[in-house]
Design a protein around this motif. Structure first.
Motif, PDB file in Angstrom:
ATOM      1  N   LEU A   1       0.916  -1.228   0.135  1.00  0.00           N
ATOM      2  CA  LEU A   1      -0.018  -0.057  -0.148  1.00  0.00           C
ATOM      3  C   LEU A   1       0.990   1.080   0.014  1.00  0.00           C
ATOM      4  CD1 LEU A   1      -2.904  -1.051   2.556  1.00  0.00           C
ATOM      5  CD2 LEU A   1      -3.095  -0.574  -0.122  1.00  0.00           C
TER       6      LEU A   1
ATOM      7  N   PHE B   1      -3.806   4.885   4.227  1.00  0.00           N
ATOM      8  CA  PHE B   1      -4.565   4.146   5.007  1.00  0.00           C
ATOM      9  C   PHE B   1      -4.175   4.037   6.151  1.00  0.00           C
ATOM     10  CE2 PHE B   1      -0.622   2.102   4.185  1.00  0.00           C
ATOM     11  CZ  PHE B   1      -0.168   1.555   5.284  1.00  0.00           C
TER      12      PHE B   1
ATOM     13  N   THR C   1     -11.038 -11.518   3.406  1.00  0.00           N
ATOM     14  CA  THR C   1     -10.248 -12.098   2.130  1.00  0.00           C
ATOM     15  C   THR C   1     -10.182 -13.295   2.167  1.00  0.00           C
ATOM     16  OG1 THR C   1      -8.706 -10.226   2.612  1.00  0.00           O
ATOM     17  CG2 THR C   1      -8.028 -11.858   0.757  1.00  0.00           C
TER      18      THR C   1
ATOM     19  N   SER D   1      -4.305 -11.038   3.349  1.00  0.00           N
ATOM     20  CA  SER D   1      -4.616  -9.874   2.927  1.00  0.00           C
ATOM     21  C   SER D   1      -4.474  -9.718   1.380  1.00  0.00           C
ATOM     22  CB  SER D   1      -3.793  -8.760   3.141  1.00  0.00           C
ATOM     23  OG  SER D   1      -4.006  -7.584   2.636  1.00  0.00           O
TER      24      SER D   1
ATOM     25  N   PHE E   1      -3.639  -7.433  -0.337  1.00  0.00           N
ATOM     26  CA  PHE E   1      -2.480  -6.690  -0.739  1.00  0.00           C
ATOM     27  C   PHE E   1      -1.191  -7.399  -0.457  1.00  0.00           C
ATOM     28  CE2 PHE E   1      -5.806  -4.112   1.442  1.00  0.00           C
ATOM     29  CZ  PHE E   1      -6.512  -3.522   0.368  1.00  0.00           C
TER      30      PHE E   1
ATOM     31  N   LEU F   1     -13.302  -7.865  -5.460  1.00  0.00           N
ATOM     32  CA  LEU F   1     -14.272  -7.100  -4.590  1.00  0.00           C
ATOM     33  C   LEU F   1     -15.781  -7.055  -4.755  1.00  0.00           C
ATOM     34  CD1 LEU F   1     -13.681  -5.375  -1.872  1.00  0.00           C
ATOM     35  CD2 LEU F   1     -13.542  -3.442  -3.439  1.00  0.00           C
TER      36      LEU F   1
ATOM     37  N   ILE G   1      -9.859  -3.851   5.863  1.00  0.00           N
ATOM     38  CA  ILE G   1      -9.427  -5.232   5.382  1.00  0.00           C
ATOM     39  C   ILE G   1      -8.265  -5.670   5.875  1.00  0.00           C
ATOM     40  CG2 ILE G   1      -8.669  -6.500   3.003  1.00  0.00           C
ATOM     41  CD1 ILE G   1     -10.245  -4.052   1.351  1.00  0.00           C
TER      42      ILE G   1
ATOM     43  N   ASP H   1      -9.332   2.619  -3.782  1.00  0.00           N
ATOM     44  CA  ASP H   1      -7.699   2.682  -3.296  1.00  0.00           C
ATOM     45  C   ASP H   1      -7.495   1.034  -3.528  1.00  0.00           C
ATOM     46  OD1 ASP H   1      -7.258   5.333  -3.631  1.00  0.00           O
ATOM     47  OD2 ASP H   1      -7.175   5.433  -1.380  1.00  0.00           O
ATOM     48  N   ALA H   2      -8.450   0.256  -2.689  1.00  0.00           N
ATOM     49  CA  ALA H   2      -8.397  -1.040  -2.792  1.00  0.00           C
ATOM     50  C   ALA H   2      -8.473  -1.535  -4.074  1.00  0.00           C
ATOM     51  CB  ALA H   2      -9.405  -1.600  -1.760  1.00  0.00           C
TER      52      ALA H   2
ATOM     53  N   THR I   1      -5.008  -3.617  -6.155  1.00  0.00           N
ATOM     54  CA  THR I   1      -5.055  -5.031  -6.266  1.00  0.00           C
ATOM     55  C   THR I   1      -5.422  -5.232  -7.819  1.00  0.00           C
ATOM     56  OG1 THR I   1      -7.357  -4.876  -5.796  1.00  0.00           O
ATOM     57  CG2 THR I   1      -5.873  -5.446  -4.047  1.00  0.00           C
TER      58      THR I   1
END
Length: 157
Positions: A11, A18, A50, A104, A106, A116, A128, A143-144, A148
């Motif tokens: 991230l 975050f 996840t 995760s 990420f 998602l 998350i 952003d997630a 990803t």
């Protein structure tokens, strides 16, 4: 700099804003996602779990609200497959580099196709797993998706 995990490092490298949220992980809690939401005083609709799956034998990642169940039929269709099943925990750990309960989307060891749940887009933010048990990250759903490469889809049963 946060306490880096591969997830938070990914991230940070992507320039994503975050916030880290830590809580006491309880492996005996059963539904650990619901336990996490209660532990941090957050709506379960904003806390996402996840899940690692196999679609036609190929790994994929789905991120959905903790209180919900996925439809394997919808998951398979989302990734253009015929069938989907949960990835065995040991395989999920080997593929992601994270322990079950701390997986995760990420910073996974091997980047896989990610979806998602579309419900994330209705939330002001999502929470998350941040790459270890008892360690979450709060960020914007957009952003997630960006970090990803996730697609958003109807994944729920």
């Amino acid at each position: 700099m946060s306490k880096a995990t591969p997830a938070t490092a990914a991230l940070e490298k992507a320039g994503i804003a975050f916030t880290v949220i830590e809580y006491r992980y309880d492996p005996a809690a059963g539904q650990t996602g619901n336990h996490a939401a209660a532990s941090i005083g957050e709506e379960p609709a904003r806390v996402f779990k996840t899940l690692m799956v196999l679609v036609d034998g190929k790994p994929a990642c789905v991120v959905v609200p903790v209180a919900e169940s996925i439809s394997m039929k919808k998951v398979a269709a989302t990734f253009g497959g015929k069938s989907a099943e949960m990835m065995p925990p040991a395989v999920a750990e080997r593929n992601t580099g994270f322990r079950v309960g701390g997986i995760s989307p990420f910073g996974q060891r091997r980047r896989v196709r990610t979806a998602l749940a579309q419900e994330a887009l209705m939330q002001p933010y999502v929470i998350i797993n941040g790459g270890k048990r008892g360690y979450l990250v709060r960020l914007a759903a957009a952003d997630a998706i960006a970090v990803t490469g996730a697609i958003t889809a109807d994944l729920l049963a």
